[in-house]
Write a protein that holds these residues in place. Structure first.
Motif, mmCIF file in Angstrom:
data_model
loop_
_atom_site.group_PDB
_atom_site.id
_atom_site.type_symbol
_atom_site.label_atom_id
_atom_site.label_comp_id
_atom_site.label_asym_id
_atom_site.label_seq_id
_atom_site.Cartn_x
_atom_site.Cartn_y
_atom_site.Cartn_z
ATOM 1 N N ALA A 1 74.282 -26.321 52.840
ATOM 2 C CA ALA A 1 73.727 -26.244 54.191
ATOM 3 C C ALA A 1 72.214 -26.014 54.143
ATOM 4 O O ALA A 1 71.464 -26.630 54.906
ATOM 5 C CB ALA A 1 74.419 -25.136 54.981
ATOM 6 N N ARG A 2 71.773 -25.147 53.231
ATOM 7 C CA ARG A 2 70.334 -24.871 53.113
ATOM 8 C C ARG A 2 69.575 -26.156 52.752
ATOM 9 O O ARG A 2 68.564 -26.483 53.373
ATOM 10 C CB ARG A 2 70.075 -23.814 52.042
ATOM 11 N N GLN A 3 70.058 -26.882 51.767
ATOM 12 C CA GLN A 3 69.393 -28.120 51.354
ATOM 13 C C GLN A 3 69.391 -29.144 52.486
ATOM 14 O O GLN A 3 68.380 -29.804 52.736
ATOM 15 C CB GLN A 3 70.064 -28.684 50.108
ATOM 16 N N THR A 4 70.514 -29.251 53.174
ATOM 17 C CA THR A 4 70.604 -30.192 54.288
ATOM 18 C C THR A 4 69.649 -29.804 55.402
ATOM 19 O O THR A 4 68.942 -30.653 55.950
ATOM 20 C CB THR A 4 72.054 -30.252 54.820
ATOM 21 N N PHE A 5 69.615 -28.526 55.740
ATOM 22 C CA PHE A 5 68.744 -28.055 56.817
ATOM 23 C C PHE A 5 67.283 -28.367 56.494
ATOM 24 O O PHE A 5 66.555 -28.897 57.337
ATOM 25 C CB PHE A 5 68.945 -26.544 57.022
ATOM 26 N N ALA B 1 62.028 -21.130 56.997
ATOM 27 C CA ALA B 1 61.912 -19.823 56.339
ATOM 28 C C ALA B 1 63.009 -18.873 56.808
ATOM 29 O O ALA B 1 63.592 -18.130 56.007
ATOM 30 C CB ALA B 1 60.531 -19.222 56.606
ATOM 31 N N ALA B 2 63.312 -18.897 58.105
ATOM 32 C CA ALA B 2 64.377 -18.035 58.632
ATOM 33 C C ALA B 2 65.731 -18.441 58.059
ATOM 34 O O ALA B 2 66.559 -17.575 57.732
ATOM 35 C CB ALA B 2 64.403 -18.104 60.159
ATOM 36 N N PHE B 3 65.949 -19.736 57.905
ATOM 37 C CA PHE B 3 67.213 -20.202 57.326
ATOM 38 C C PHE B 3 67.353 -19.674 55.902
ATOM 39 O O PHE B 3 68.417 -19.192 55.513
ATOM 40 C CB PHE B 3 67.281 -21.733 57.353
ATOM 41 N N ASP B 4 66.280 -19.745 55.132
ATOM 42 C CA ASP B 4 66.306 -19.224 53.762
ATOM 43 C C ASP B 4 66.638 -17.737 53.734
ATOM 44 O O ASP B 4 67.460 -17.287 52.929
ATOM 45 C CB ASP B 4 64.963 -19.463 53.063
#
Length: 188
Positions: free
Chosen positions: A19-23, A114-117
């Motif tokens: 999900a992180r990579q996709t986002f 950054a927030a997603f990370d």
């Protein structure tokens, strides 16, 4: 209870990373015009829907606390709590709709990334330190608030929840690099 004990933590960690990579791919490849474009099946723009997808992970951090508290109480307590929340569905839906419209003005794509990370890193830490016995605890949920909420969910279910929410909404994006074909999205 068996569902929580048999939880494949590594698979959940890997799904967070997917999900992180996709986002990031979606954010990094989208033009301003695409971000302001309409989505499929929502009244949000692509940027607003991306923020809503991020917010789904942020909410889970709060749900972890709720499950830890309600999971120690008799189930009837969380059942009443869930019914009260279900009764407040109309105002919840309104806030849920309006929130992303304002949030993107503050966050913007760079801050969203950054927030997603940060939230994914936090979920990794929480999941890694979670005892199996706690993963088996659960509570009742307001089923009218989210199509992925079941009447009763364990902490293990909650850790898996944001990826389901993410994949559902990813299909509604209209970005040219909108993600993988639906066939590659895990079907829980």
């Amino acid at each position: 209870m068996m569902n929580a004990i048999a939880m494949d933590r590594q698979a959940v960690h890997e799904d967070y990373e997917r999900a992180r990579q996709t986002f990031h791919r979606l954010l990094d490849s989208a033009s301003e015009e695409e971000l302001s474009g309409a989505t499929h099946g929502t009244k949000w723009t692509n940027e607003q829907l991306l923020w809503h997808m991020l917010f789904g992970y942020m909410v889970v951090l709060r749900l972890l606390l709720l499950v830890r508290v309600f999971g120690r109480l008799p189930r009837s307590v969380s059942r009443v709590f869930a019914r009260v929340l279900d009764a407040a569905t109309v105002p919840f839906d309104r806030v849920n709709y309006v929130g992303p419209r304002g949030a993107v003005k503050f966050y913007g794509p760079r801050r969203m990334g950054a927030a997603f990370d940060r939230v994914i890193d936090s979920l990794h830490r929480h999941l890694a330190s979670e005892p199996d016995a706690r993963l088996a605890r659960g509570m009742h949920y307001p089923v009218r608030w989210d199509p992925f909420f079941k009447d009763f969910m364990t902490l293990a279910d909650i850790y898996r929840h944001p990826n389901r929410h993410f994949d559902f909404h990813r299909r509604q994006l209209t970005l040219s690099n909108g993600g993988s074909p639906a066939a590659s999205i895990p079907d829980w």
